[in-house]
Write a protein that holds these residues in place. Structure first.
Motif, PDB file in Angstrom:
ATOM      1  N   LEU A  12       0.816  -1.213   0.000  1.00 17.42           N
ATOM      2  CA  LEU A  12       0.000   0.000   0.000  1.00 17.42           C
ATOM      3  C   LEU A  12       0.852   1.268   0.000  1.00 17.42           C
ATOM      4  CD1 LEU A  12      -2.785  -0.995   2.562  1.00 17.42           C
ATOM      5  CD2 LEU A  12      -2.885  -1.107   0.066  1.00 17.42           C
ATOM      6  N   SER A  13       2.140   1.112   0.253  1.00 15.14           N
ATOM      7  CA  SER A  13       3.032   2.267   0.239  1.00 15.14           C
ATOM      8  C   SER A  13       3.222   2.766  -1.197  1.00 15.14           C
ATOM      9  CB  SER A  13       4.397   1.894   0.822  1.00 15.14           C
ATOM     10  OG  SER A  13       4.260   1.429   2.140  1.00 15.14           O
ATOM     11  N   ARG A  14       3.658   4.011  -1.320  1.00 16.22           N
ATOM     12  CA  ARG A  14       3.952   4.577  -2.634  1.00 16.22           C
ATOM     13  C   ARG A  14       5.241   5.394  -2.538  1.00 16.22           C
ATOM     14  NH1 ARG A  14       2.382   9.994  -2.861  1.00 16.22           N
ATOM     15  NH2 ARG A  14       1.036  10.692  -1.160  1.00 16.22           N
ATOM     16  N   PRO A  15       5.868   5.702  -3.653  1.00 20.74           N
ATOM     17  CA  PRO A  15       7.120   6.459  -3.605  1.00 20.74           C
ATOM     18  C   PRO A  15       6.942   7.777  -2.854  1.00 20.74           C
ATOM     19  CG  PRO A  15       6.777   5.570  -5.796  1.00 20.74           C
ATOM     20  CD  PRO A  15       5.524   5.287  -5.027  1.00 20.74           C
ATOM     21  N   GLY A  16       7.814   7.992  -1.900  1.00 21.43           N
ATOM     22  CA  GLY A  16       7.750   9.208  -1.103  1.00 21.43           C
ATOM     23  C   GLY A  16       6.796   9.137   0.066  1.00 21.43           C
ATOM     24  N   ARG A  17       6.045   8.058   0.187  1.00 16.39           N
ATOM     25  CA  ARG A  17       5.127   7.902   1.299  1.00 16.39           C
ATOM     26  C   ARG A  17       5.201   6.480   1.837  1.00 16.39           C
ATOM     27  NH1 ARG A  17       4.515  10.420   4.943  1.00 16.39           N
ATOM     28  NH2 ARG A  17       4.207  12.227   3.599  1.00 16.39           N
ATOM     29  N   PRO A  18       6.294   6.175   2.543  1.00 15.61           N
ATOM     30  CA  PRO A  18       6.428   4.838   3.100  1.00 15.61           C
ATOM     31  C   PRO A  18       5.449   4.624   4.256  1.00 15.61           C
ATOM     32  CG  PRO A  18       8.176   6.252   3.918  1.00 15.61           C
ATOM     33  CD  PRO A  18       7.434   7.049   2.877  1.00 15.61           C
ATOM     34  N   ALA A  19       5.170   3.388   4.519  1.00 14.38           N
ATOM     35  CA  ALA A  19       4.307   3.060   5.652  1.00 14.38           C
ATOM     36  C   ALA A  19       5.040   3.368   6.955  1.00 14.38           C
ATOM     37  CB  ALA A  19       3.929   1.590   5.612  1.00 14.38           C
ATOM     38  N   PRO A  20       4.324   3.818   7.979  1.00 15.26           N
ATOM     39  CA  PRO A  20       4.969   4.073   9.265  1.00 15.26           C
ATOM     40  C   PRO A  20       5.304   2.764   9.969  1.00 15.26           C
ATOM     41  CG  PRO A  20       2.609   4.338   9.472  1.00 15.26           C
ATOM     42  CD  PRO A  20       2.875   4.097   8.011  1.00 15.26           C
ATOM     43  N   PRO A  21       6.237   2.787  10.902  1.00 13.55           N
ATOM     44  CA  PRO A  21       6.503   1.583  11.683  1.00 13.55           C
ATOM     45  C   PRO A  21       5.286   1.200  12.510  1.00 13.55           C
ATOM     46  CG  PRO A  21       7.643   3.475  12.616  1.00 13.55           C
ATOM     47  CD  PRO A  21       7.080   3.929  11.319  1.00 13.55           C
ATOM     48  N   VAL A  22       5.124  -0.090  12.725  1.00 11.41           N
ATOM     49  CA  VAL A  22       4.001  -0.624  13.495  1.00 11.41           C
ATOM     50  C   VAL A  22       4.566  -1.446  14.650  1.00 11.41           C
ATOM     51  CG1 VAL A  22       1.899  -2.015  13.433  1.00 11.41           C
ATOM     52  CG2 VAL A  22       2.611  -0.738  11.390  1.00 11.41           C
ATOM     53  N   ALA A  23       3.991  -1.252  15.834  1.00  9.50           N
ATOM     54  CA  ALA A  23       4.451  -1.973  17.024  1.00  9.50           C
ATOM     55  C   ALA A  23       3.250  -2.441  17.841  1.00  9.50           C
ATOM     56  CB  ALA A  23       5.347  -1.077  17.879  1.00  9.50           C
ATOM     57  N   ALA A  24       3.490  -3.460  18.642  1.00  9.29           N
ATOM     58  CA  ALA A  24       2.451  -3.891  19.585  1.00  9.29           C
ATOM     59  C   ALA A  24       2.335  -2.872  20.710  1.00  9.29           C
ATOM     60  CB  ALA A  24       2.807  -5.261  20.154  1.00  9.29           C
ATOM     61  N   ALA A  25       1.131  -2.715  21.228  1.00  5.55           N
ATOM     62  CA  ALA A  25       0.901  -1.783  22.327  1.00  5.55           C
ATOM     63  C   ALA A  25       1.783  -2.134  23.514  1.00  5.55           C
ATOM     64  CB  ALA A  25      -0.562  -1.807  22.738  1.00  5.55           C
ATOM     65  N   ARG A  26       2.477  -1.144  24.045  1.00  3.52           N
ATOM     66  CA  ARG A  26       3.341  -1.384  25.202  1.00  3.52           C
ATOM     67  C   ARG A  26       2.540  -1.737  26.443  1.00  3.52           C
ATOM     68  NH1 ARG A  26       8.762   1.676  24.955  1.00  3.52           N
ATOM     69  NH2 ARG A  26       9.041   2.021  22.726  1.00  3.52           N
ATOM     70  N   LEU A  27       1.310  -1.247  26.506  1.00  8.55           N
ATOM     71  CA  LEU A  27       0.455  -1.479  27.672  1.00  8.55           C
ATOM     72  C   LEU A  27      -0.510  -2.642  27.454  1.00  8.55           C
ATOM     73  CD1 LEU A  27      -0.331   2.246  28.505  1.00  8.55           C
ATOM     74  CD2 LEU A  27       1.416   0.782  29.534  1.00  8.55           C
ATOM     75  N   GLY A  28      -0.387  -3.323  26.318  1.00 11.83           N
ATOM     76  CA  GLY A  28      -1.230  -4.480  26.041  1.00 11.83           C
ATOM     77  C   GLY A  28      -2.707  -4.112  26.023  1.00 11.83           C
ATOM     78  N   GLY A  29      -3.512  -4.925  26.703  1.00  8.22           N
ATOM     79  CA  GLY A  29      -4.941  -4.665  26.775  1.00  8.22           C
ATOM     80  C   GLY A  29      -5.326  -3.627  27.798  1.00  8.22           C
ATOM     81  N   LEU A  30      -4.335  -2.987  28.438  1.00  9.75           N
ATOM     82  CA  LEU A  30      -4.612  -2.017  29.504  1.00  9.75           C
ATOM     83  C   LEU A  30      -4.508  -0.568  29.044  1.00  9.75           C
ATOM     84  CD1 LEU A  30      -2.631  -3.701  32.425  1.00  9.75           C
ATOM     85  CD2 LEU A  30      -5.079  -3.847  31.960  1.00  9.75           C
ATOM     86  N   SER A  31      -4.370  -0.352  27.731  1.00 11.85           N
ATOM     87  CA  SER A  31      -4.145   1.009  27.242  1.00 11.85           C
ATOM     88  C   SER A  31      -5.265   1.958  27.644  1.00 11.85           C
ATOM     89  CB  SER A  31      -3.994   1.005  25.720  1.00 11.85           C
ATOM     90  OG  SER A  31      -2.993   0.110  25.304  1.00 11.85           O
ATOM     91  N   SER A  32      -6.516   1.551  27.456  1.00 14.45           N
ATOM     92  CA  SER A  32      -7.640   2.441  27.778  1.00 14.45           C
ATOM     93  C   SER A  32      -7.732   2.688  29.274  1.00 14.45           C
ATOM     94  CB  SER A  32      -8.949   1.852  27.264  1.00 14.45           C
ATOM     95  OG  SER A  32      -8.979   1.829  25.854  1.00 14.45           O
ATOM     96  N   LEU A  33      -7.467   1.662  30.079  1.00 17.28           N
ATOM     97  CA  LEU A  33      -7.528   1.833  31.531  1.00 17.28           C
ATOM     98  C   LEU A  33      -6.450   2.803  32.003  1.00 17.28           C
ATOM     99  CD1 LEU A  33      -8.708   1.098  34.277  1.00 17.28           C
ATOM    100  CD2 LEU A  33      -7.198  -0.896  34.319  1.00 17.28           C
TER     101      LEU A  33
END
Length: 301
Positions: free
Chosen positions: A266-287
């Motif tokens: 889905l990336s295109r020249p000049g617009r690379p995809a951003p890095p993706v990571a797992a949530a550091r807080l896991g399932g507790l992000s909203s809490l």
């Protein structure tokens, strides 16, 4: 005694509460909603019981409270839609939440928004997109350290971004929303169709561990939809980091890698995809975001 603040994460299937004191002590409480929607009075009574349980364990009341809400709330502060608890529609949210913690300063915000705040703090990233996969799809965007679109302008409804016109019908009434394709229930339903029978979450995890084709195909469709939504946001708002979280994703191995695989084409020249990571807080992000929200009430007092 140092003051306590309270965070409440009201989810579609469960509610988590976390009390934090100024000197670092914590207490938590968790309960599940009944399957049937019994009305806001009964639900609020359950919430009040949870607050009372933490009050008893802390030995004192709360100075402030922050609440993460999955419902859509109108400009007048009334709930306009919450598919998991439709009887809450029309409820004046501010007075209802204030009654849970009498005498405390109370603030509330969308659960995806506060999750984004918490993950941005944890990652030390000022421009971050959060995607939470659970009963629905929660999303939040932090730009320059602040929520987008920002207080008073509504929540960041990533789950209702249309990624497949004419696709599955969403609980909101439209077709092809991200939530209708990539949420936990949508993924399990697709796995069930591919397998030819109902699939529970634990069965899906075990099937993924053993590379069952129907399970891999079900998750692949979820990751493709997530990647499509992420790239759409990236083209417009350019986050530096994308974080995948939520209770459904916590046990699924390689979810991030699978999503990155779909992002690449889905990336295109000049617009690379951003890095993706797992949530550091896991399932507790909203809490944890709800606790952060409670702290902002302290800062304003």
């Amino acid at each position: 005694m140092p003051p306590w603040c309270l965070g409440i994460d009201i989810g579609g299937t469960k509610v988590a509460l976390r009390a934090e004191s100024a000197d670092g002590r914590t207490e938590e409480h968790l309960f599940a909603w009944p399957r049937e929607d019994g009305g806001p009075d009964r639900d609020l009574a359950r919430l009040a019981d949870g607050v009372a349980a933490l009050t008893a364990r802390t030995g004192e009341g709360f100075q402030t409270a922050g609440v993460a809400m999955p419902a859509t709330v109108g400009p007048d502060g009334r709930i306009t839609a919450w598919p998991s608890r439709p009887s809450w529609t029309g409820l004046a949210l501010g007075p209802a939440l204030g009654a849970l913690v009498p005498g405390a300063g109370v603030a509330w915000a969308d659960d995806g928004d506060v999750a984004a705040l918490a993950e941005a703090e944890a990652a030390d990233c000022a421009d971050l997109l959060y995607v939470g996969v659970g009963t629905g799809i929660g999303g939040g965007l932090v730009l320059g350290g602040r929520l987008c679109p920002g207080p008073g302008r509504g929540s960041f409804e990533l789950g209702h971004l249309v990624v497949a016109p004419g696709g599955p019908r969403c609980v909101c009434g439209r077709q092809g929303c991200l939530q209708a394709i990539a949420s936990g229930p949508a993924t399990l339903a697709r796995a069930g169709r591919l397998r030819g029978g109902p699939v529970a979450y634990g069965e899906l995890l075990e099937a993924l561990r053993t590379d069952r084709p129907w399970a891999l195909a079900a998750i692949d469709a979820t990751c493709e939809a997530l990647a499509t939504a992420v790239m759409g946001v990236t083209e417009l708002l350019h986050p530096d980091l994308v974080v995948l979280g939520g209770g459904f994703t916590a046990g699924i191995d390689h979810l991030v890698d699978r999503t990155v695989t779909h992002l690449a084409p889905l990336s295109r020249p000049g617009r690379p995809a951003p890095p993706v990571a797992a949530a550091r807080l896991g399932g507790l992000s909203s809490l944890r975001g709800a606790v952060l929200l409670a702290r902002t009430v302290t800062d304003r007092s």
